[in-house]
Enzyme design. Structure first.
Site, PDB file in Angstrom:
ATOM      1  N   ASP A 234     -31.394 -24.212  10.323  1.00 15.86           N
ATOM      2  CA  ASP A 234     -30.835 -24.768   9.102  1.00 15.86           C
ATOM      3  C   ASP A 234     -30.153 -26.084   9.490  1.00 15.86           C
ATOM      4  O   ASP A 234     -30.024 -26.420  10.671  1.00 15.86           O
ATOM      5  CB  ASP A 234     -29.884 -23.794   8.395  1.00 15.86           C
ATOM      6  CG  ASP A 234     -29.784 -24.135   6.906  1.00 15.86           C
ATOM      7  OD1 ASP A 234     -30.187 -25.246   6.511  1.00 15.86           O
ATOM      8  OD2 ASP A 234     -29.288 -23.303   6.126  1.00 15.86           O
TER       9      ASP A 234
HETATM   10  C1  BGC Z   1     -29.368 -25.266   3.348  1.00 20.40           C
HETATM   11  C2  BGC Z   1     -30.849 -25.004   3.379  1.00 20.40           C
HETATM   12  C3  BGC Z   1     -31.591 -26.260   2.994  1.00 20.40           C
HETATM   13  C4  BGC Z   1     -31.194 -27.349   3.961  1.00 20.40           C
HETATM   14  C5  BGC Z   1     -31.916 -28.651   3.723  1.00 20.40           C
HETATM   15  C6  BGC Z   1     -28.988 -26.486   4.152  1.00 20.40           C
HETATM   16  O1  BGC Z   1     -27.671 -26.846   3.979  1.00 20.40           O
HETATM   17  O2  BGC Z   1     -28.694 -24.130   3.829  1.00 20.40           O
HETATM   18  O3  BGC Z   1     -31.165 -23.947   2.528  1.00 20.40           O
HETATM   19  O4  BGC Z   1     -32.960 -26.032   3.013  1.00 20.40           O
HETATM   20  O5  BGC Z   1     -29.812 -27.590   3.842  1.00 20.40           O
HETATM   21  O6  BGC Z   1     -31.517 -29.269   2.582  1.00 20.40           O
END
Ligand code: BGC
Length: 765
Positions: A299
């Site tokens: 993530d």
């Molecule tokens: C979130 C993800 C997301 C990623 C990219 C993160 O903060 O937890 O679910 O896909 O950002 O935007």
């Protein structure tokens, strides 16, 4: 252009070869030939790559426009461009629009030594430009076909914009409505969640990933993020192995079985180990036990966060732990690109780990057809024709109607009469064109939802008077900011009350702003925010004929409303067509059929609350206090999982288990009769639950194991058949092994998780 032209020729030959073979072979061998070809290509490319180029493939940078997390110090556009040119970037996120994608892709393909195309990721969560309902709302439809279609449309629009990979579906199970991200998942149940996970993956990926309108899906967040302690965002997770295997993991497994091409790990720790560093989850379970052959992305900077968790001393150690554990790509963390090559050169990690990760990443790029034509998602004509297309609006309207749940309709205020009525439409969310879009709408335009006011204005037979009554928020609603709730200004209430007084029916639209749920938006209260309860009560005093329409991203504690307001409609945040969908339900042009995918608590103290709880040793109400309960609240929820009414009524009868003793390999047939006994044609989600009465690991009091969406004309009846097999009757032990135990099982069938229609069978050796 040099690499691109060369590769096009090679791949044209292989495509012809592939087509030639399909005439002779069956479906399975077709897949083998294709993946064999890709494997050879991947191996050959890998053998040409330097260590730095391998690390590059494992590195993903945020684009230069949208930001969906904290920006790291190194994250300057200058660094990114330099790294892109050196071939140190394998993927970018938040780059969108064919022009922008073409530009970064051109650098990767034409200016780097090997010309490996980028895979372009984006959070296409519930639509791209044309927005469907938030995922929790869609889950309330229990309509897998509609859900798949909604993901399909999202894929068509996103791919037309240059995107070939979505960070969806989120398949986190959650039992805690305080957590802001419950809006992004399918609710609390692993069975429903698994079915929906599979439908969404299919919708995004289609049958053939190499088409230019299908995109790779990403099941996230692996794993247990939805169990963040106290519902607090990014918090610790400490759950037992039984919950992990029986509740958290099944939707991920379903996504893997549905051939999801990527998995995202998560920000939380699990039982003391940040999951980005968890070998147990990523290698042992996902890649080995489940044989997942796609790749794992971290993530946003979650590799760096291993340091803040106190599990790694520095970036070097974090990189080592994450790569060894099986995190294949680093999202906007700058950790792999800085540390991995050194770690390999110093003999700390084996190059095979990188080879494995890079092979997985390249495989998906080949599957997407990016090596055949890196610009295949960048057709401007396609972009113009497909994004925001009318047929997409029709489809999201359809799923929006299906997502609405009628919670209560005591005085039959609904459906509204179409003529001769004075209707007061009141509430801060009634004329909202922004809030219904939710908080994940980067590819869409602000203020583009059809408001409820606009939806209702199309019904011209009544006199509709709108009064806002309140401002829900003050100031800005920027993506990364919290909204500021109005807790002081009551100046508009008086006029709203006066309007309500003279109306035949009052429709009140209350709830949460779209930016009050989603990532980083946990709440400690689950009530109507700000002054909305006050507005509701003041209006109620002058006119109790209220239809309360809720717009929200999570279950709310609305006990007062349930006690006093005759009709309550759960209308979530329904996306672009929100107002049209709600108006058609209010006026009875669509008979509501949604059922709750998450339990509604009476109060925050009951949270986490869920239908598939364990019985405890003291479940029964006693005269004394020594039984499992609260002294200041009932145990029961306000609205149970699976609850949802219709304008018609359904009668269940004749539940029959065909046999009473079965062997573990038998298929158990269960039938039930359903009759539409009311005055409208309608749909019902028929739900089947089981209870395994005795287990070596205690079993929940009820577990959903089947459902069917049935449409019946008024007066019509049908018989519904369910089949239970060992797939539904077993559970995971504390080592994660699936087992089926003999013994008695109760079966319940009905229109919600508290249905009383019940029968029993026994499973023998
Ligand atoms: C979130 C993800 C997301 C990623 C990219 C993160 O903060 O937890 O679910 O896909 O950002 O935007």
């Amino acid at each position: 252009m040099r690499h691109y032209l060369k590769k096009t020729t090679i791949s044209t030959i292989s495509v012809l070869f592939f087509i030639g073979c399909t005439h002779k072979k069956n479906d399975n061998s077709m897949i083998d030939i294709k993946s064999e070809t890709i494997k050879e290509k991947v191996d050959s490319l890998l053998s040409k790559m330097t260590l730095e180029e391998k690390v590059g493939q494992m590195n993903q940078y945020n684009g230069f426009w949208d930001v969906t997390g904290p920006v790291p110090e190194e994250g300057t556009a200058k660094n990114k461009f330099e790294h892109l040119k050196k071939g140190w970037v394998g993927s970018m996120l938040n780059v969108r629009g064919t022009k922008n994608v073409k530009e970064v892709q051109r650098i990767a393909v034409e200016e780097t030594r090997l010309g490996i195309p980028l895979i372009i990721g984006f959070d296409v969560i519930h639509g791209y430009k044309t927005l469907s309902p938030i995922p929790l709302a869609e889950a309330a439809s229990w309509d897998l076909e509609a859900i798949e279609k909604s993901a399909r449309i999202a894929a068509i629009e996103a791919s037309a914009s240059g995107i070939n990979w979505t960070f969806a579906p989120m398949v986190d199970i959650s039992r805690d409505a305080r957590w802001g991200r419950v809006m992004e998942g399918a609710g609390e149940d692993p069975y429903l969640g698994s079915k929906i996970a599979k439908a969404r993956v299919k919708g995004f990926q289609g049958d053939d990933l190499s088409k230019n309108n299908t995109i790779a899906a990403c099941a996230k967040h692996f794993a247990a993020y939805g169990f963040s302690e106290a519902g607090k965002e990014y918090n610790t997770v400490d759950i037992g192995t039984s919950t992990l295997h029986n509740v958290v993991l099944p939707p991920f497994k379903a996504a893997v079985d549905g051939n999801v091409r990527t998995i995202m790990n998560s920000f939380n720790e699990l039982n003391g180990v940040p999951v980005t560093a968890s070998k147990y989850l990523q290698r042992d379970i996902l890649k080995e036990k489940w044989n997942f052959n796609g790749f794992v992305i971290s993530d946003w900077a979650s590799i760096n966060e291993i340091i803040s968790w106190g599990h790694a001393e520095d970036k070097r150690e974090a990189a080592k732990l994450a790569a060894t554990a099986g995190s294949d790509m680093d999202m906007e963390g700058y950790v792999y690109v800085k540390e991995l090559a050194k770690l390999v050169n110093d003999g700390i990690i084996k190059e095979e780990i990188l080879n494995d990760a890079v092979s997985r990443i390249l495989t998906v790029k080949f599957e997407l057809g990016l090596f055949d034509d890196p610009y295949r998602y960048c057709d401007e004509e396609n972009e113009k024709q497909n994004i925001g297309n009318t047929s997409h609006h029709d489809a999201v309207l359809d799923v929006a109607k299906k997502s609405i749940v009628l919670l209560k309709n005591d005085k039959n205020l609904l459906p509204l009469k179409k003529e001769g009525q004075t209707i007061a439409l009141i509430g801060p969310l009634a004329d909202e064109k922004n809030s219904p879009l939710g908080s994940w709408r980067l590819g869409s335009d602000d203020n583009t939802a059809i408001s409820i006011l606009e939806g209702m204005q199309q019904y011209k037979g009544n006199t509709l008077i709108f009064e806002k009554g309140l401002d829900l928020i003050e100031g800005s609603t920027a993506f990364t900011q919290q909204v500021h709730i109005n807790n002081t200004d009551t100046s508009k209430i008086k006029k709203a009350v006066a309007t309500a007084k003279n109306a035949d029916v009052v429709v009140m639209v209350l709830g949460e702003h779209g930016f009050q749920s989603g990532e980083g938006r946990s709440r400690t209260e689950l009530d109507l925010p700000g002054l909305q309860q006050e507005l509701l009560e003041q209006v109620y005093k002058v006119n109790p004929n209220i239809v309360l329409v809720l717009n929200n991203g999570r279950p709310l504690t609305i006990e007062w409303a349930d006690d006093n307001i005759p009709s309550i409609v759960e209308a979530w945040q329904l996306g672009s067509q929100s107002g049209n969908a709600i108006a058609s339900v209010l006026y009875g042009d669509y008979n509501p059929s949604g059922k709750l995918p998450m339990t509604f608590p009476r109060n925050v103290g009951q949270v986490p609350i869920y239908y598939n709880y364990k019985n405890t040793g003291r479940p029964n109400k006693e005269e004394h206090v020594f039984w499992s309960h609260y002294i200041d609240s009932e145990n029961t929820p306000l609205y149970p999982f699976g609850h949802g009414l219709s304008y018609t009524t359904f009668e269940y009868s004749n539940l029959k288990i065909h046999g009473n003793k079965f062997k573990k390999d038998d298929t158990i047939k269960i039938t039930v009769d359903l009759k539409n006994t009311g005055n409208y044609n309608g749909k019902e989600v028929v739900q089947l639950y089981i209870r395994d009465l005795v287990g070596s690991i205690t079993r929940p009091v009820r577990e959903l194991k089947g459902f069917e969406l049935v449409e019946l004309k008024k007066g019509e009846s049908t018989t519904i058949t369910f089949e239970l097999t060992k797939k539904e009757l077993g559970f995971f032990d504390n080592q994660g092994n699936y087992m089926i135990e003999s013994g008695k099982f109760n079966v319940f069938v009905g229109g919600s998780s508290i249905t009383k229609l019940e029968d029993q069978f026994e499973l023998i050796e």
